[in-house]
Design an enzyme around this catalytic site. Structure first.
Site, PDB file in Angstrom:
ATOM      1  N   GLY A 124       0.787  -1.220   0.000  1.00  0.00           N
ATOM      2  CA  GLY A 124       0.000   0.000   0.000  1.00  0.00           C
ATOM      3  C   GLY A 124       0.820   1.271   0.000  1.00  0.00           C
ATOM      4  CE  LYS A 485      35.966  15.513 -26.132  1.00  0.00           C
ATOM      5  NZ  LYS A 485      36.533  16.277 -25.007  1.00  0.00           N
ATOM      6  CB  SER A 553      29.683  11.429 -26.097  1.00  0.00           C
ATOM      7  OG  SER A 553      31.020  11.062 -26.325  1.00  0.00           O
TER       8      SER A 553
END
Length: 642
Positions: A124, A485, A553
């Site tokens: 519940g 990167k 990313s």
């Protein structure tokens, strides 16, 4: 032959053969009883577990040793005298007994002379609503309990709404603990009136209301002397006679989701599964979806032999007259009334996970025997179960109920949940953790899913690549801001260009000046940013290019989403592995300084996580080699696989 049974027409000698016949008749009768699956739900302490315990006790489904243990446990938890705490029959977890609440869904089996039952005792507490949805997903009937002293509560409304949403047609409103309000007729009528108003507001037109006491047994197995004003059935009587959902499914068109191809030898080929709706027999014309291939049924096979006809609820193997393609995830349907297939839908979703929905992130969608990749768009709205108000929302939190559009990576065979639970009900699974995060119902396919089709083209992606004399690929650079990167990606493209390779560089900052200029840096926007870049990269590989991307990313799920867009072997994950301290020391753009000062929110590595690749195709440690050396390693690895 010493035992004699006397009947009106004379004595009947009871022999071993007669006893065996009686046993066989009893077993046959028991085997062919219908099955009713039902749940008990409602708010905390409404007496759900006690009611089920009473049903088990009154139906003589408790062994003597269980009864003895129950009496002992009842004394331990403080039950007075010889009275039994029936809730202990169901509350099996130690935490449940300690707290006096239900946490997990407890399934129990019992039967009467007329029917077999499987009952689910649902918790519940609001925090365990996900467990209640699990129990309700296979139920034919719901017993919604209300404490006569408290009336209709928030969780009563929530569970009622979920039962209606999931499609449970048979509802019993059990006003429990009537013994604690002196079996007052006015109290019962007042609660029924309040619940009726709420039920109609959410579309529930019919339900059966009854006053009960699970603890005392009033109106459970028979009429109670304490409620002479109640003329309706007892709970057991109603459960024994109510129409079972499966009997309704038999009248619907035939649908069989294929679970596996049964090929024990070269002389037999059949398709096995559980019939969700309708019936099938030899000679029926069928259609396999989504291919649309047609054939005729030659055999309906079970472990016990061939059947003249099989109906909803039976597991069978179906054989065809023709050798047509059919595999797991396909749906066998009646030829002249098949379901449709689509890849975009409106759906109603119940979110079951502590972590909220990530809009645009790819999840697994499991519907019947079909499993596909799916993305969820921003919800149209969520539903406030107290007021039925439709509220604006950017995502879905734990226990939220919302309406949102879905897009799958390929068409799936479906029907609306209202027509077919099997082909309309689904779950969402997190691709990284494999956790079930949501349950949902398909409402209808979107019109654009039917209006937009793939246009056939004569020049294939292989032809494009052949003209360029190279193998398409996506070099997906990932790493922290400042890891190097963009620098290394630029060097890689220069080297490939000098080698007459056809390339294109997609840089994170550059893309945000155009294609993704409308996106920010929230988690949802980051996910959408990568999704769009992935789609662009896929189009470029279709043109035969070597695509080089340089994006933080940060989430594994989105990198895997892009990988899944491409043919196997074309996605090359390049992890520029630079420690946070080194990247922050470089801080070429001054971003870390702003993030540390609180001027730049949701910055990866500071207040937004970075999930490092576990098994990248290429790993570059920039603390050990120069950018030029790294570029050479990447080019050698790429062309060595070409």
């Amino acid at each position: 032959m010493s035992d004699i049974e006397t009947k009106a027409n004379g004595p009947v000698y009871v022999t071993e053969a007669l006893i065996a016949d009686d046993i066989d008749a009893y077993l046959d009768q028991h085997q062919h009883k219908t099955m009713l699956r039902f749940i008990t739900c409602g708010s905390v302490d409404d007496g759900k577990s006690t009611l089920i315990g009473r049903l088990l006790y009154d139906s003589k489904m408790i062994f003597e040793d269980q009864l003895a243990a129950l009496e002992t446990d009842s004394k331990k938890v403080g039950t007075q005298g010889q009275e039994i705490d029936f809730a202990l029959l169901v509350d099996g977890l130690a935490a449940e007994r300690e707290q006096g609440i239900t946490i997990d869904v407890a399934y129990r089996f019992f039967n009467t002379e007329k029917r077999k039952f499987i009952v689910a005792d649902c918790p519940g507490h609001e925090q365990y609503t996900r467990n209640m949805v699990t129990g309700a997903s296979t139920a034919d009937l719901a017993v919604i309990l209300i404490d006569a002293r408290k009336g209709v509560l928030v969780q009563t409304r929530r569970h009622s709404y979920l039962c209606h949403l999931i499609g449970i047609k048979n509802l019993v409103l059990a006003v429990n603990k009537m013994d604690l309000v002196d079996y007052d007729h006015a109290v019962f009528d007042s609660i029924v009136k309040d619940y009726t108003e709420f039920a109609r507001s959410i579309g529930i037109e019919n339900f059966t209301a009854m006053p009960i006491s699970g603890f005392k047994g009033d109106n459970i197995t028979g009429p109670s002397e304490n409620t002479p004003w109640y003329k309706g059935p007892s709970l057991i009587e109603h459960l024994e006679t109510v129409e079972v959902l499966s009997s309704v499914d038999v009248a619907k068109p035939f649908r069989l989701p294929v679970q596996w191809v049964n090929r024990p030898n070269l002389d037999f080929r059949g398709f096995s599964g559980l019939i969700s709706t309708g019936s099938v027999k030899p000679g029926d014309a069928i259609r396999v979806l989504p291919s649309g291939k047609t054939s005729t049924v030659t055999r309906v096979v079970t472990l016990d032999g061939d059947l003249d006809e099989a109906v909803a609820g039976q597991s069978v193997t179906v054989c065809f007259a023709d050798e047509i393609d059919c595999s797991r995830g396909d749906v066998i349907a009646t030829a002249d009334n098949p379901p449709e297939a689509a890849d975009q839908f409106e759906s109603t979703i119940v979110w079951l996970n502590d972590e909220p929905l990530h809009v645009g992130r790819a999840y697994w969608l499991k519907l019947g025997t079909q499993t596909v990749s799916v993305t969820v768009r921003e919800p149209k709205y969520t539903v406030n179960v107290n007021t039925m108000e439709q509220m604006a929302a950017k995502t879905l939190e734990l226990n939220a109920i919302g309406v949102a559009e879905l897009s799958t990576d390929k068409p799936i065979v479906f029907e609306s949940y209202a027509d077919n639970r099997t082909l309309g009900g689904f779950i969402l699974i997190d691709k990284i953790t494999n956790a079930t995060v949501a349950a949902g119902m398909l409402n209808f396919s979107l019109r654009r899913a039917q209006n937009v089709h793939w246009q056939a083209v004569d020049i294939s992606r292989d032809a494009h690549a052949g003209l360029k004399n190279q193998k398409p690929a996506v070099l997906w650079f990932t790493g922290l801001s400042g890891s190097g990167k963009s620098t290394i990606a630029n060097l890689v493209e220069k080297k490939l260009h000098r080698m007459n390779r056809h390339t294109f560089l997609l840089d994170g900052d550059n893309v945000r000046h155009g294609l993704n200029k409308d996106l920010g840096f929230t988690e949802a926007d980051r996910i959408e940013n990568i999704r769009r870049v992935g789609e662009v990269a896929k189009l470029m590989t279709d043109a035969g290019l070597i695509v080089i991307t340089a994006f933080i990313s940060p989430f594994k799920a989105e990198r895997e989403m892009v990988r899944a867009m491409l043919p196997e072997g074309e996605f090359v994950e390049v992890f520029i592995d630079t420690p946070l301290s080194v990247a922050e020391e470089r801080d070429v753009k001054g971003l870390y300084k702003k993030a540390r000062a609180g001027d730049l929110k949701n910055f990866t590595g500071i207040d937004s996580p970075y999930e490092a690749p576990a098994k990248p195709e290429i790993r570059i440690d920039t603390t050990k080699i120069t950018p030029d050396e790294a570029a050479n390693l990447i080019v050698d690895a790429l062309l060595g696989d070409a």
